[in-house]
Design a protein around this motif. Structure first.
Motif, PDB file in Angstrom:
ATOM      1  N   ARG A  83     -18.307  -4.620  -4.537  1.00  0.00           N
ATOM      2  CA  ARG A  83     -18.901  -5.498  -3.555  1.00  0.00           C
ATOM      3  C   ARG A  83     -20.568  -5.636  -4.008  1.00  0.00           C
ATOM      4  O   ARG A  83     -21.090  -4.661  -4.654  1.00  0.00           O
ATOM      5  CB  ARG A  83     -19.141  -4.706  -2.336  1.00  0.00           C
ATOM      6  CG  ARG A  83     -17.896  -4.223  -1.756  1.00  0.00           C
ATOM      7  CD  ARG A  83     -17.207  -5.400  -0.929  1.00  0.00           C
ATOM      8  NE  ARG A  83     -16.138  -4.972  -0.416  1.00  0.00           N
ATOM      9  CZ  ARG A  83     -14.733  -5.425  -0.575  1.00  0.00           C
ATOM     10  NH1 ARG A  83     -14.499  -6.226  -1.318  1.00  0.00           N
ATOM     11  NH2 ARG A  83     -13.722  -4.844   0.234  1.00  0.00           N
TER      12      ARG A  83
ATOM     13  N   GLY B 220      -4.328  -9.868  -2.970  1.00  0.00           N
ATOM     14  CA  GLY B 220      -5.140  -9.417  -1.737  1.00  0.00           C
ATOM     15  C   GLY B 220      -5.497  -7.932  -2.105  1.00  0.00           C
ATOM     16  O   GLY B 220      -6.709  -7.556  -1.883  1.00  0.00           O
ATOM     17  N   ILE B 221      -4.821  -7.013  -2.594  1.00  0.00           N
ATOM     18  CA  ILE B 221      -5.238  -5.784  -3.042  1.00  0.00           C
ATOM     19  C   ILE B 221      -6.527  -5.527  -4.027  1.00  0.00           C
ATOM     20  O   ILE B 221      -7.571  -5.133  -3.874  1.00  0.00           O
ATOM     21  CB  ILE B 221      -4.229  -4.769  -3.612  1.00  0.00           C
ATOM     22  CG1 ILE B 221      -3.027  -4.671  -2.304  1.00  0.00           C
ATOM     23  CG2 ILE B 221      -4.687  -3.659  -4.132  1.00  0.00           C
ATOM     24  CD1 ILE B 221      -1.804  -3.808  -2.633  1.00  0.00           C
ATOM     25  N   ARG B 222      -6.417  -6.602  -5.005  1.00  0.00           N
ATOM     26  CA  ARG B 222      -7.374  -6.685  -6.032  1.00  0.00           C
ATOM     27  C   ARG B 222      -8.604  -7.179  -5.430  1.00  0.00           C
ATOM     28  O   ARG B 222      -9.687  -6.478  -5.661  1.00  0.00           O
ATOM     29  CB  ARG B 222      -6.805  -7.599  -7.089  1.00  0.00           C
ATOM     30  CG  ARG B 222      -5.845  -7.063  -8.050  1.00  0.00           C
ATOM     31  CD  ARG B 222      -5.708  -7.864  -9.403  1.00  0.00           C
ATOM     32  NE  ARG B 222      -4.562  -7.665 -10.107  1.00  0.00           N
ATOM     33  CZ  ARG B 222      -4.322  -6.256 -10.808  1.00  0.00           C
ATOM     34  NH1 ARG B 222      -5.415  -5.580 -10.675  1.00  0.00           N
ATOM     35  NH2 ARG B 222      -3.088  -5.954 -11.196  1.00  0.00           N
ATOM     36  N   SER B 223      -8.609  -7.967  -4.388  1.00  0.00           N
ATOM     37  CA  SER B 223      -9.667  -8.470  -3.995  1.00  0.00           C
ATOM     38  C   SER B 223     -10.394  -7.444  -2.640  1.00  0.00           C
ATOM     39  O   SER B 223     -11.634  -7.206  -2.846  1.00  0.00           O
ATOM     40  CB  SER B 223      -9.606  -9.796  -3.102  1.00  0.00           C
ATOM     41  OG  SER B 223      -8.854  -9.404  -1.967  1.00  0.00           O
ATOM     42  N   ARG B 224      -9.506  -6.686  -2.414  1.00  0.00           N
ATOM     43  CA  ARG B 224      -9.953  -5.548  -1.290  1.00  0.00           C
ATOM     44  C   ARG B 224     -10.796  -4.385  -1.968  1.00  0.00           C
ATOM     45  O   ARG B 224     -11.858  -4.089  -1.527  1.00  0.00           O
ATOM     46  CB  ARG B 224      -8.695  -4.717  -0.629  1.00  0.00           C
ATOM     47  CG  ARG B 224      -9.232  -3.741   0.390  1.00  0.00           C
ATOM     48  CD  ARG B 224      -8.011  -2.904   0.982  1.00  0.00           C
ATOM     49  NE  ARG B 224      -7.028  -3.771   1.777  1.00  0.00           N
ATOM     50  CZ  ARG B 224      -5.877  -3.838   1.780  1.00  0.00           C
ATOM     51  NH1 ARG B 224      -5.181  -2.604   1.265  1.00  0.00           N
ATOM     52  NH2 ARG B 224      -5.076  -4.664   2.491  1.00  0.00           N
ATOM     53  N   PHE B 225     -10.443  -4.172  -3.356  1.00  0.00           N
ATOM     54  CA  PHE B 225     -11.098  -3.221  -4.228  1.00  0.00           C
ATOM     55  C   PHE B 225     -12.092  -3.911  -4.992  1.00  0.00           C
ATOM     56  O   PHE B 225     -12.502  -3.131  -6.124  1.00  0.00           O
ATOM     57  CB  PHE B 225     -10.144  -2.480  -4.732  1.00  0.00           C
ATOM     58  CG  PHE B 225      -9.215  -1.345  -3.666  1.00  0.00           C
ATOM     59  CD1 PHE B 225      -9.976  -0.491  -3.162  1.00  0.00           C
ATOM     60  CD2 PHE B 225      -8.042  -1.777  -3.439  1.00  0.00           C
ATOM     61  CE1 PHE B 225      -9.108   0.444  -2.268  1.00  0.00           C
ATOM     62  CE2 PHE B 225      -7.385  -0.950  -2.694  1.00  0.00           C
ATOM     63  CZ  PHE B 225      -8.004  -0.087  -2.130  1.00  0.00           C
TER      64      PHE B 225
ATOM     65  N   PRO C 160      -7.208  -0.759  -7.893  1.00  0.00           N
ATOM     66  CA  PRO C 160      -6.060  -1.660  -8.096  1.00  0.00           C
ATOM     67  C   PRO C 160      -4.923  -0.920  -8.940  1.00  0.00           C
ATOM     68  O   PRO C 160      -5.480  -0.806 -10.045  1.00  0.00           O
ATOM     69  CB  PRO C 160      -6.315  -3.034  -8.236  1.00  0.00           C
ATOM     70  CG  PRO C 160      -7.712  -3.144  -7.696  1.00  0.00           C
ATOM     71  CD  PRO C 160      -8.350  -1.740  -8.049  1.00  0.00           C
TER      72      PRO C 160
ATOM     73  N   CYS D   1       0.910  -1.256   0.003  1.00  0.00           N
ATOM     74  CA  CYS D   1      -0.001  -0.032   0.111  1.00  0.00           C
ATOM     75  C   CYS D   1       1.006   1.347  -0.105  1.00  0.00           C
ATOM     76  O   CYS D   1       1.929   1.407   0.806  1.00  0.00           O
ATOM     77  CB  CYS D   1      -0.925   0.103   1.348  1.00  0.00           C
ATOM     78  SG  CYS D   1      -1.830   1.628   1.469  1.00  0.00           S
TER      79      CYS D   1
ATOM     80  N   THR E  39      -1.310  -6.807  -5.700  1.00  0.00           N
ATOM     81  CA  THR E  39      -1.316  -8.082  -5.614  1.00  0.00           C
ATOM     82  C   THR E  39      -2.737  -8.439  -5.713  1.00  0.00           C
ATOM     83  O   THR E  39      -3.836  -8.064  -5.468  1.00  0.00           O
ATOM     84  CB  THR E  39      -0.890  -8.398  -3.995  1.00  0.00           C
ATOM     85  OG1 THR E  39      -1.602  -7.555  -3.139  1.00  0.00           O
ATOM     86  CG2 THR E  39       0.754  -7.857  -3.908  1.00  0.00           C
TER      87      THR E  39
END
Length: 153
Positions: free
Chosen positions: A150, A142-147, A135, A3, A140
């Motif tokens: 929803r 993890g970052i792609r899934s965070r953004f 992203p 980040c 990564t």
């Protein structure tokens, strides 16, 4: 952590580091000047200056050989921190100074107070609202899934 906020805080997020950078922008370069301005313990100042040099924000230069004395000058990377510092000034004056502003940013030619804003370098448009974090190419999983978008349940 990949980040950009976390990485930035790793470099300059410690209280003393930002104050040392502030004083460097004010023109201070020498250990004794920083120590007097900040009232910081010498061992803490030594560690913070070393950290800022290791991070490439300050450069340590010999200015006297006997006894050896060094000064600390801003690098290009350190000078790039200037807009962040000015934005902190404005935010602090706006939200944390009920007694009034103790320090004001001014235009050097006119002496008029200035209000820093963050703008898009390509369009010049202020970024106060309407910006979205997505992203980037090196994100990564993890970052792609965070953004990831929803879905409401």
């Amino acid at each position: 952590m990949p980040c950009p906020v976390a990485r930035s805080l790793e470099e300059v997020g410690e209280w003393w580091s930002i104050l040392i950078l502030r004083d460097a922008f004010y023109g201070l370069t020498r250990f004794d000047q920083f120590a007097q301005s900040l009232g910081i313990a010498p061992n803490m100042l030594t560690r913070r200056l070393k950290g800022l040099c290791d991070a490439g924000l300050l450069e340590r230069r010999l200015y006297q050989e006997r006894p050896p004395r060094h000064e600390y000058v801003l690098t290009d990377k350190g000078r790039d921190f200037r807009p962040v510092l000015w934005t902190l000034f404005a935010w602090g004056n706006r939200h944390l100074a009920p007694e009034g502003e103790s320090v004001v940013l001014t235009d050097p030619e006119t002496g008029e107070a200035v209000e820093p804003v963050v703008v898009d370098g390509r369009t010049g448009r202020p970024l106060a609202k309407g910006v979205r974090v997505v992203p980037g190419p090196a994100a990564t999983p993890g970052i792609r899934s965070r953004f990831a978008p929803r879905t409401a349940i």
